[in-house]
Enzyme design. Structure first.
Site, PDB file in Angstrom:
ATOM      1  N   LYS A 199      -1.337  26.514  61.707  1.00 27.47           N
ATOM      2  CA  LYS A 199      -1.209  26.339  60.259  1.00 27.47           C
ATOM      3  C   LYS A 199      -2.582  26.083  59.659  1.00 27.47           C
ATOM      4  O   LYS A 199      -3.291  25.178  60.075  1.00 27.47           O
ATOM      5  CB  LYS A 199      -0.300  25.159  59.913  1.00 27.47           C
ATOM      6  CG  LYS A 199      -0.101  25.018  58.409  1.00 27.47           C
ATOM      7  CD  LYS A 199       0.639  23.744  58.037  1.00 27.47           C
ATOM      8  CE  LYS A 199      -0.286  22.565  57.836  1.00 27.47           C
ATOM      9  NZ  LYS A 199      -1.166  22.669  56.649  1.00 27.47           N
ATOM     10  N   GLY A 251      -8.388  16.881  61.470  1.00 30.36           N
ATOM     11  CA  GLY A 251      -8.180  16.445  60.089  1.00 30.36           C
ATOM     12  C   GLY A 251      -8.465  14.973  59.947  1.00 30.36           C
ATOM     13  O   GLY A 251      -9.302  14.430  60.666  1.00 30.36           O
ATOM     14  N   SER A 252      -7.753  14.330  59.026  1.00 27.62           N
ATOM     15  CA  SER A 252      -8.084  12.937  58.713  1.00 27.62           C
ATOM     16  C   SER A 252      -7.513  11.986  59.767  1.00 27.62           C
ATOM     17  O   SER A 252      -6.541  12.290  60.451  1.00 27.62           O
ATOM     18  CB  SER A 252      -7.527  12.574  57.340  1.00 27.62           C
ATOM     19  OG  SER A 252      -6.126  12.483  57.409  1.00 27.62           O
ATOM     20  N   THR A 253      -8.146  10.828  59.865  1.00 29.71           N
ATOM     21  CA  THR A 253      -7.694   9.809  60.808  1.00 29.71           C
ATOM     22  C   THR A 253      -6.299   9.305  60.437  1.00 29.71           C
ATOM     23  O   THR A 253      -5.473   9.042  61.304  1.00 29.71           O
ATOM     24  CB  THR A 253      -8.714   8.658  60.861  1.00 29.71           C
ATOM     25  OG1 THR A 253      -9.935   9.188  61.391  1.00 29.71           O
ATOM     26  CG2 THR A 253      -8.241   7.530  61.743  1.00 29.71           C
ATOM     27  N   GLY A 256      -3.854  11.743  61.701  1.00 23.89           N
ATOM     28  CA  GLY A 256      -3.924  11.672  63.157  1.00 23.89           C
ATOM     29  C   GLY A 256      -3.067  10.534  63.700  1.00 23.89           C
ATOM     30  O   GLY A 256      -2.368  10.686  64.700  1.00 23.89           O
ATOM     31  N   GLU A 273      -8.875  15.555  66.563  1.00 22.51           N
ATOM     32  CA  GLU A 273     -10.293  15.529  66.180  1.00 22.51           C
ATOM     33  C   GLU A 273     -10.316  15.060  64.740  1.00 22.51           C
ATOM     34  O   GLU A 273      -9.906  15.788  63.843  1.00 22.51           O
ATOM     35  CB  GLU A 273     -10.897  16.930  66.360  1.00 22.51           C
ATOM     36  CG  GLU A 273     -12.396  16.906  66.522  1.00 22.51           C
ATOM     37  CD  GLU A 273     -13.097  17.133  65.221  1.00 22.51           C
ATOM     38  OE1 GLU A 273     -13.307  16.120  64.501  1.00 22.51           O
ATOM     39  OE2 GLU A 273     -13.411  18.280  64.909  1.00 22.51           O
ATOM     40  N   CYS A 307     -16.902  16.663  59.597  1.00 27.73           N
ATOM     41  CA  CYS A 307     -16.428  15.395  60.163  1.00 27.73           C
ATOM     42  C   CYS A 307     -17.542  14.692  60.930  1.00 27.73           C
ATOM     43  O   CYS A 307     -17.550  13.477  61.036  1.00 27.73           O
ATOM     44  CB  CYS A 307     -15.210  15.622  61.039  1.00 27.73           C
ATOM     45  SG  CYS A 307     -15.332  17.086  62.048  1.00 27.73           S
ATOM     46  N   GLU A 404     -15.359   7.141  55.410  1.00 27.90           N
ATOM     47  CA  GLU A 404     -15.761   8.544  55.381  1.00 27.90           C
ATOM     48  C   GLU A 404     -15.589   9.095  53.958  1.00 27.90           C
ATOM     49  O   GLU A 404     -14.496   9.063  53.391  1.00 27.90           O
ATOM     50  CB  GLU A 404     -14.897   9.348  56.359  1.00 27.90           C
ATOM     51  CG  GLU A 404     -15.348  10.798  56.467  1.00 27.90           C
ATOM     52  CD  GLU A 404     -14.551  11.574  57.509  1.00 27.90           C
ATOM     53  OE1 GLU A 404     -13.337  11.361  57.609  1.00 27.90           O
ATOM     54  OE2 GLU A 404     -15.164  12.405  58.204  1.00 27.90           O
TER      55      GLU A 404
END
Lengths: 494, 303
Positions: A199, A251-253, A256, A273, A307, A404
């Site tokens: 995706k 993507g974002s933490t 995740g 990641e 990132c 971030e």
């Protein structure tokens, strides 16, 4: 023209200020973008069950480029089932040598269509054409080349083991390197004998869909690669689907963490990641001009939507003044503008939402007492743009040094000794990357063993290669992509 | 040299990272120079040339012809600028001076036992005196690379300072001969020595050694000039020489100059190209910009 002074024939002719070069745009006409894109499932393009579509825009002009299908859970189910069927019937049985032929074909075809991919990448994502042309597209092709080579050599990659594919890989990629991230995910999965449902991100679906067209043209067996589009809900359906055997997410933490909760007590393998807040460290014995250049590329590459961007700069106090002066001078030569202009250094911010996030952090930085310095380069009137920004007078306790931002914003801090900077650099929940600038080799080795980051660059920054593993420590994720290590998450090794 | 400039310890000069400097230099070549920017750049590059003949076979006739070319680059395009200077051996300074008259084109003379610099100091002094007395506006001296590589930085420094004194009003260009120095670190050290010793220009090469000027080596020197300017407030000029024969490459150099030192350096008082065949390639491109078609090289004079 020349002055007619007999004694002085010096031409005081303005070559033009560094940022004011005549436009040199790449031609848009090479990009053949369709008005509407469907979902790529089981080798053909099918309409979504929901019948819903969403727009994708050019962030530099805010104009609509196309509309793409929104995959509902029913579409996800269809895609994963077709991947499972292709895995069981075709792909897992195919010898590695044969799989490699398909992967090599994909990489050659990306090279053939490189210019078109680059233009569409810049149109849809806002990144400068110089970067999509010189970095994103060639590196994507290289990833396919590299992993194609492994397909028939897996037994040699892991001697004493019997590598077996995992099954269906559900892969979710971000908007900062749309084509490259697709390559990072798809290439190792195919090489190891897995099938894929990928995706693309909501704001940047076009190059992944072009890749789908290319894969169709390459005659890959139907269902081996499925490419769908949608937002968070689509991704959630992929993660929770019982036939998903492996999840690869970049993507974002925050997301995740949700994924990791969702897969707890299932059989699914996961690699994540996630975010980063990389420390870039300049010692007083460093080659300062090259360090400054590395810092500039470390934070302003791809508008800071990276990132592993070097968003925290640590400068040894004895060279702080000169480094700051050089940084400011270099900042002034950066050209912000039309992503399709070959001279543009910093393109458009990917979306309105991201621009608002960055602007929120600029306010926070100022409120916290940071001194803000921005380039005087004028911004285009339309589109989402942000001046490259430096913050000084920042401390470990500042939010702009902790969180971030994912934009062209650099927080500058100082340090006195090696021990101090190691402690400060590691003082973050993240650990994706770090940079060290010094002329002394022993110092480099000392730092690299002590910095808690997946990648540590020495006297360079933001260098990527298919042969080199990439991934995080701590809340920057786990698992490695790239290199031999990048094969492991897609294999059962026993 | 201003008395308030503190002389640093040359055994500890700034370091240069080879990979980084070469990467940065190649980045300038990614700039795409078009339309009016290109035309301005071509004219500017033309005006920055030190048109050079430095051969054993140089004669009065050759130098006179070169001077005519310097003043009248291309008659088919009225209003073109002249080159900055004509660069010759000391023996030809008088000839060039007379031929150039009050055209504004300067006479530069190499000196100090060019190109090797392997001569006693007195010979170098006499060489320079001769050129200055014959009317040289600029002196292109060479450093003693042998002494430099032996680590005798004070000798190199003193020699430059001595020649600077003899130059009087003539501007001093100090040739580092970067092709013999071997590393960017040494280029940087030699640049610092030359500037602190009183150079008005620092120059890459004699043109007799390969490699001559390259973009990374020029970038090292431009960055040295910038650091010197930061420290002292004094501007130093730059002259890459040898190996720059195409207009496109000259434009890349101008992009580099512009982004490292800025617009103040963007004229022939502060930047020169040491070249002989560059002029005609620039002229060819200028005519292409003006007329839209490339003309045969036969239309451009080859003095």
């Amino acid at each position: 023209m020349a002055k007619d002074d007999k004694k002085d024939n010096t031409l005081k002719l303005k070559f033009d200020s560094a940022r004011n070069l005549a436009p040199a745009p790449e031609s848009k006409s090479i990009a053949k973008i369709k008005p509407q894109y469907e979902l790529f499932i089981n080798g053909s393009f099918v309409k979504p069950e929901s019948g819903k579509y969403f727009d994708t825009i050019n962030p530099a002009t805010e104009e609509k480029l196309s509309q793409v299908a929104e995959a509902s859970p029913a579409d996800v189910d269809k895609a994963i089932k077709s991947a499972k069927s292709a895995y069981q019937k075709v792909w897992s049985k195919m010898p590695g040598k044969e799989r490699a032929k398909y992967i090599f074909r994909i990489s050659r075809m990306i090279q053939e269509k490189a210019r078109e991919f680059a233009v569409v990448e810049s149109l849809d994502g806002g990144k400068p054409i110089r970067e999509s042309r010189d970095f994103d597209v060639p590196t994507a092709a290289n990833h396919f080349f590299y992993y194609a080579g492994w397909a028939d050599k897996l037994n040699y990659a892991f001697p004493t083991k019997t590598p077996r594919p995992v099954g269906v890989a559900s892969q979710i990629i971000p908007w900062n390197f749309p084509l490259l991230m697709a390559a990072w995910k798809i290439a190792p999965a195919l090489a190891t004998g897995n099938t894929v449902v990928l995706k693309s991100a909501e704001t940047t679906p076009l190059t992944a869909l072009m890749l789908a067209e290319l894969i169709q043209e390459a005659d890959l067996p139907p269902g081996v690669v499925n490419i769908i589009t949608g937002a968070g809900e689509t991704g959630a359906a992929m993660v929770s689907h019982p036939d998903t055997d492996k999840i690869a997410f970049t993507g974002s933490t925050d997301v995740g963490k949700i994924i990791q909760k969702a897969v707890a007590s299932t059989h699914k393998k996961v690699t994540l990641e996630l975010g980063g807040k990389a420390a870039n460290i300049i010692f007083d014995d460093a080659p300062l001009d090259q360090a400054v250049e590395g810092v500039i590329n470390g934070i302003f590459f791809n508008q800071g939507h990276v990132c592993c961007a070097g968003s925290r700069l640590y400068v040894q106090e004895s060279v702080y003044d000169i480094v700051l002066r050089k940084l400011k001078d270099r900042l002034e030569t950066l050209i912000v503008g039309d992503p399709l202009d070959k001279n543009t250094d910093i393109g458009a911010i990917n979306s309105r939402g991201q621009l608002e996030t960055i602007q929120k952090y600029l306010k926070i930085g100022v409120q916290e007492g940071g001194e803000i310095y921005q380039s005087s380069c004028p911004l285009p009137k339309k589109g989402f743009f942000c001046s490259p920004t430096l913050f000084t007078n920042v401390s470990q306790s500042s939010r702009i040094a902790q969180e971030e931002i994912f934009g062209p914003v650099l927080s500058i801090l100082t340090f006195r000794t090696e021990d101090e900077v190691i402690e400060k650099a590691n003082n973050t929940p993240y650990g994706l990357s770090a940079g060290v600038w010094t002329d002394k080799g022993s110092k480099i080795f000392n730092m690299t063993t002590k910095l808690r980051a997946g990648v540590v660059w020495a006297n360079t920054f933001n260098k990527f290669d298919p042969t080199s593993p990439f991934g995080g420590f701590k809340e920057s994720g786990f698992g490695r992509e790239g290199g031999l290590h990048g094969l492991m998450p897609y294999l059962h090794l026993d | 040299m201003k008395p308030n400039i503190k002389i640093p310890d040359f055994s500890h000069t700034a370091v240069v990272d080879q990979v980084g400097i070469e990467e940065r230099a190649s980045r300038f070549t990614k700039r795409s120079i078009k339309n009016e920017t290109k035309m301005n750049g071509l004219l500017l590059a033309l005006n920055m040339i030190d048109l050079t003949t430095l051969e054993g076979k140089d004669t009065v006739g050759k130098v006179k012809q070169l001077c005519t070319k310097a003043m009248h680059l291309h008659k088919a395009y009225p209003g073109l600028p002249t080159v900055a200077a004509v660069c010759v051996y000391p023996s030809m300074v008088g000839v060039a001076k007379k031929a150039l008259g009050d055209s504004g084109v300067k006479v530069a003379s190499v000196s100090t036992a060019f190109p090797s610099g392997q001569a006693p100091t007195q010979v170098k002094i006499d060489d320079t005196k001769y050129a200055v007395e014959n009317g040289a506006d600029e002196i292109d001296m060479v450093i003693s690379r042998g002494k430099f590589l032996q680590g005798e930085y004070n000798f190199v420094f003193d020699e430059i300072a001595l020649i600077k004194e003899i130059c009087g009003d003539a501007r001093l260009k100090v040739i580092l001969e970067t092709g013999e120095l071997g590393t960017y670190d040494r280029v940087r050290k030699a640049s610092d020595i030359a500037m602190y010793a009183g150079a008005d220009f620092i120059k890459t090469s004699t043109g007799k050694i390969s490699p001559a000027a390259t973009m990374p080596v020029t970038l090292v020197m431009l960055e040295a000039i910038r650091d010197f300017y930061y420290k002292t407030g004094k501007k130093i000029a730059m002259k890459p020489a040898g190996g720059i024969s195409k207009a496109k490459l000259a434009l890349h150099y101008l992009v580099m100059l512009n982004e490292v030192l800025g617009e103040d350096w963007m004229n022939n008082e502060w930047f020169r190209f040491g070249a002989s065949s560059l002029a005609n390639d620039l002229l060819m491109q200028i005519m292409k910009q003006k007329t839209g078609i490339y003309q045969s090289s036969n239309y451009f004079s080859i003095d």
